[in-house]
Design an enzyme around this catalytic site. Structure first.
Site, short mmCIF file in Angstrom:
data_model
loop_
_atom_site.label_atom_id
_atom_site.label_comp_id
_atom_site.label_asym_id
_atom_site.label_seq_id
_atom_site.Cartn_x
_atom_site.Cartn_y
_atom_site.Cartn_z
N ASP A 296 -9.72 40.91 37.98
CA ASP A 296 -8.89 41.51 36.93
C ASP A 296 -7.42 41.21 37.26
O ASP A 296 -6.89 41.66 38.28
CB ASP A 296 -9.12 43.02 36.88
CG ASP A 296 -8.56 43.64 35.60
OD1 ASP A 296 -7.76 42.98 34.93
OD2 ASP A 296 -8.92 44.79 35.29
N ASN A 304 2.17 39.21 28.32
CA ASN A 304 1.96 39.18 26.87
C ASN A 304 3.08 39.89 26.13
O ASN A 304 3.62 39.38 25.14
CB ASN A 304 0.62 39.85 26.52
CG ASN A 304 -0.54 38.87 26.56
OD1 ASN A 304 -0.34 37.67 26.50
ND2 ASN A 304 -1.74 39.39 26.68
N HIS A 309 2.19 36.19 23.49
CA HIS A 309 0.75 35.98 23.67
C HIS A 309 0.45 34.50 23.88
O HIS A 309 -0.54 34.15 24.53
CB HIS A 309 -0.02 36.53 22.48
CG HIS A 309 -0.11 38.02 22.47
ND1 HIS A 309 -1.11 38.71 23.12
CD2 HIS A 309 0.70 38.97 21.92
CE1 HIS A 309 -0.93 40.01 22.96
NE2 HIS A 309 0.16 40.20 22.23
N ASP A 313 -1.70 33.10 26.88
CA ASP A 313 -2.86 32.21 26.77
C ASP A 313 -2.73 31.03 27.73
O ASP A 313 -3.72 30.58 28.32
CB ASP A 313 -3.01 31.71 25.33
CG ASP A 313 -3.49 32.80 24.39
OD1 ASP A 313 -3.96 33.83 24.88
OD2 ASP A 313 -3.40 32.60 23.16
N ASP A 339 -8.01 39.55 30.27
CA ASP A 339 -7.53 39.00 31.54
C ASP A 339 -8.54 39.19 32.66
O ASP A 339 -8.18 39.27 33.83
CB ASP A 339 -6.19 39.64 31.92
CG ASP A 339 -6.29 41.16 32.07
OD1 ASP A 339 -7.34 41.72 31.70
OD2 ASP A 339 -5.33 41.78 32.56
#
Length: 687
Positions: A296, A304, A309, A313, A339
């Site tokens: 994680d 983000n 965003h 990505d 994520d």
């Protein structure tokens, strides 16, 4: 018949001179029909040459028998023979040309058609000359035979010259018009001349009809050929498709399968892909144990929210590419979602633990490398939860769930480390879930109640306020301590509604206590989630107005999380407004959270409450912390309240340090009503 073909034919055949030229029709079709008509004309040329020679020889023989043969007749016959020879030679050349080339260029087509027309026109002119020379001077028998010969030539021309429309029309006119005119001029054969005109009209009509039928036939022929060619082409395509259908179906099925089991953003296995990989490895190997690493990413939301965003990505793709290097026959790497990434390792039980630790180390080294994206250099860390399946083979879903629980535990403990799953995590998670669900019903079910614990002034033992303590008696789970359910309420944002109920209930209760002095305050804990909710100040104002409690009798206790730099400005503004209304602000559990003493000036507060953990311990280190907090707080003009006072010795030591007020079991336990004995005899330190 094709309506388009019929319309085209009608337009073409009702023109006097070559009506197929210049029409708005399919150029390729017109070209094919023209070539076919010219080919047919040259094939008919042989018959016309033979007829010309036979008819010429027959008339020459008749003139000789009737003693009407002249030198001009002989010259005419030799001229006919010469023209026929030239036409014959031209026909041979055309045949040779057509054998060498399939299609004629437009200029070649025109050249050969002109040659053909020229030969026909020269021949028919010679026949017209014969008629002009002989008809006026020959006898009745010879005239009859001559006219019959001309009629036969005209009748044959309606078919022979049907391919080239204008050639046939001109041929008939040149052949028949001069004899008709001569018969009229003779003054004795009007009836015969009239029949000649009728015959000419009939021949022209027959020639037109023959040309129309021929042209239509060729148009339909080529259209049918086109349809057949198209059909054959489609049949070949169908045959090719059928021949490769099985292979293409297998290929497409595999492509679709790959799309189904892979993540679109990173190209790693997705959830379905991880499950399929695990099932496949389990089916092929009976002597392996398994471990799941739940990875994680830490603070990814900041990327983000702070950058975009799109950059987020890019970071996920970069992390996915770095994790892919650890993929292998017994290692699977996938993206679980957001994520979160997964690694599934298969190995013999003796090697599994060491392989997991080595993989985590290598993975951390790879992921921790800087990521450059859109001009930003980013560093990404991650928390790892590990679940082992040694000794038995649980489902992959169970392993992932266990590893997820372990990763969540890492997040709660501070991120960036590794935690192995054990059964207590599952029990705790199930407990947290049960509490979360029960919380959603508790407020409406009336399961909450409030208890009040007095805060006592150090100098004289007078109660100055009551701290409100929330209690929950769940119908399903029984009594649940605040330390357990309040963090869950904060995580799920249910604390906002619960906190509003506590504020209204406490204010209303204090107003209703008739025996309590009007100077006593009520202290209510509020979380950072409540403070940052829009209209929090308006909500507090509304409750004070609704209950009739003066703002000066309300104290709001906040934890040191208000010093979180991400929210400091907003929180400071809200607390400043509340302070301006006359509401006191205290920092609860001081010394355990975000703040240092030097940060007390950032937000307007009135007092700090020393956390009970320091009071209960009361060793040298704890005393240093308490004394330092009291010294700095007093320098800032703040009062200091000590929580958790349970003995007179603790009270005395705290008094010696300069604490302004106490709270704890030594004075009173929390109760639903006000304290019965509102004053304690407190001895002040000797001077």
């Amino acid at each position: 018949m094709d309506q388009k073909a019929i319309s085209l034919v009608k337009k073409l055949t009702w023109r006097f001179i070559d009506p197929d030229v210049g029409q708005q029709a399919d150029a390729d079709l017109i070209g094919k029909v023209r070539r076919d008509l010219l080919d047919l004309a040259y094939r008919n040329n042989w018959a016309n040459i033979l007829v010309n020679l036979a008819a010429g020889a027959g008339l020459l023989l008749m003139f000789w028998l009737q003693d009407e043969l002249t030198g001009s007749s002989i010259i005419w016959f030799f001229s006919i023979c010469l023209v026929c020879a030239v036409r014959f030679w031209s026909g041979l050349l055309f045949l040779k040309k057509r054998q060498s080339v399939e299609n004629l260029e437009h200029h070649e087509y025109l050249s050969w058609r002109h040659r053909y027309a020229a030969g026909v026109f020269v021949a028919v002119i010679l026949w017209a000359v014969l008629g002009i020379l002989k008809i006026p001077v020959i006898g009745a028998d010879s005239l009859s035979l001559t006219l019959i010969t001309f009629a036969g030539l005209a009748g044959g021309a309606t078919g022979i010259f049907a391919p080239i429309f204008f050639v046939g029309r001109v041929y008939l006119l040149i052949l028949l018009v001069p004899p008709i005119i001569l018969l009229v001029l003779s003054g004795q054969n009007y009836i015969l001349a009239g029949l000649g005109f009728v015959f000419l009209a009939v021949m022209l009509a027959i020639h037109r009809n023959n040309h129309t039928i021929l042209f239509r036939s060729l148009v339909l022929h080529h259209r049918n050929e086109g349809l057949l060619a198209d059909l054959r082409h489609k049949n070949r395509i169908t045959e090719n498709w059928n021949a490769t259908l099985e292979a293409r179906v297998e290929q497409r099925t595999e492509e679709l399968r790959q799309l189904v089991i892979h993540d679109a953003l990173t190209g790693l296995l997705n959830r379905d892909g991880i499950v399929a990989w695990f099932d496949d490895v389990c089916a092929r190997n009976d002597n392996l144990d398994y471990a799941v690493l739940f990875i994680d990413l830490d603070h990814f939301k900041q990327i983000n929210d702070g950058l975009s965003h799109a950059i987020g990505d890019e970071v996920l793709r970069a992390v996915g590419a770095r994790l892919r290097q650890f993929d292998g026959p017994l290692h699977a790497v996938g993206r679980w979602g957001g994520d979160e990434f997964l690694m599934v390792l298969a190995a013999p039980v003796d090697n599994l633990h060491s392989e997991v630790m080595a993989t985590i180390k290598k993975t951390r080294e790879a992921v921790n490398q800087p990521i450059n994206s859109s001009g930003h250099t980013l560093h990404v860390g991650f928390s790892t939860g590990v679940a082992f399946a040694t000794g038995h083979t649980p489902s992959i879903s169970e392993l992932i769930h266990w590893a997820d629980l372990a990763a969540a535990e890492v997040k709660r403990d501070g991120r960036g480390s590794v935690h192995n799953y054990d059964e207590t995590l599952l029990i705790e998670q199930e407990r947290r879930l049960s509490i979360n669900q029960a919380l959603r019903r508790a407020l409406h079910a009336g399961e909450f109640h409030l208890e009040y614990q007095p805060v006592v002034r150090a100098v004289d033992g007078v109660i100055v306020s009551y701290e409100v303590l929330l209690r929950w008696q769940s119908a399903e789970l029984g009594s649940i301590p605040p330390d357990e359910f309040i963090p869950i309420a904060e995580e799920s944002a249910q604390i906002v509604g619960i906190g509003e109920w506590v504020l209204r209930e406490a204010c209303s209760t204090l107003v209703g206590w008739q025996d309590v002095p009007s100077t006593i305050k009520v202290a209510i804990n509020v979380s950072i989630r409540q403070i940052i909710v829009p209209n929090f100040v308006r909500m507090v104002e509304g409750i004070l107005r609704e209950t009739g409690l003066p703002a000066s009798r309300l104290t709001l206790e906040v934890t040191e999380s208000i010093f979180d730099q991400r929210q400091t400005t907003l929180i400071a503004d809200v607390l400043s407004v509340l302070h301006g209304m006359g509401i006191e602000v205290h920092i609860d559990d001081f010394g355990t959270g975000y703040s240092s003493l030097s940060r007390l000036h950032q937000i307007r507060v009135d007092a700090v409450k020393i956390d009970k953990s320091f009071v209960l311990k009361m060793d040298e280190n704890a005393k240093v912390v308490i004394e330092g907090a009291i010294l700095i707080a007093h320098r800032f003009g703040l009062k200091v309240i000590a929580e958790g006072v349970e003995t007179d010795r603790q009270r005395a030591e705290l008094a010696g340090m300069g604490v302004d007020a106490y709270q704890g079991f030594f004075f009173a336990r929390p109760a639903r009503g006000p304290c019965k004995d509102p004053h304690w005899q407190i001895k002040t330190p000797s001077t």
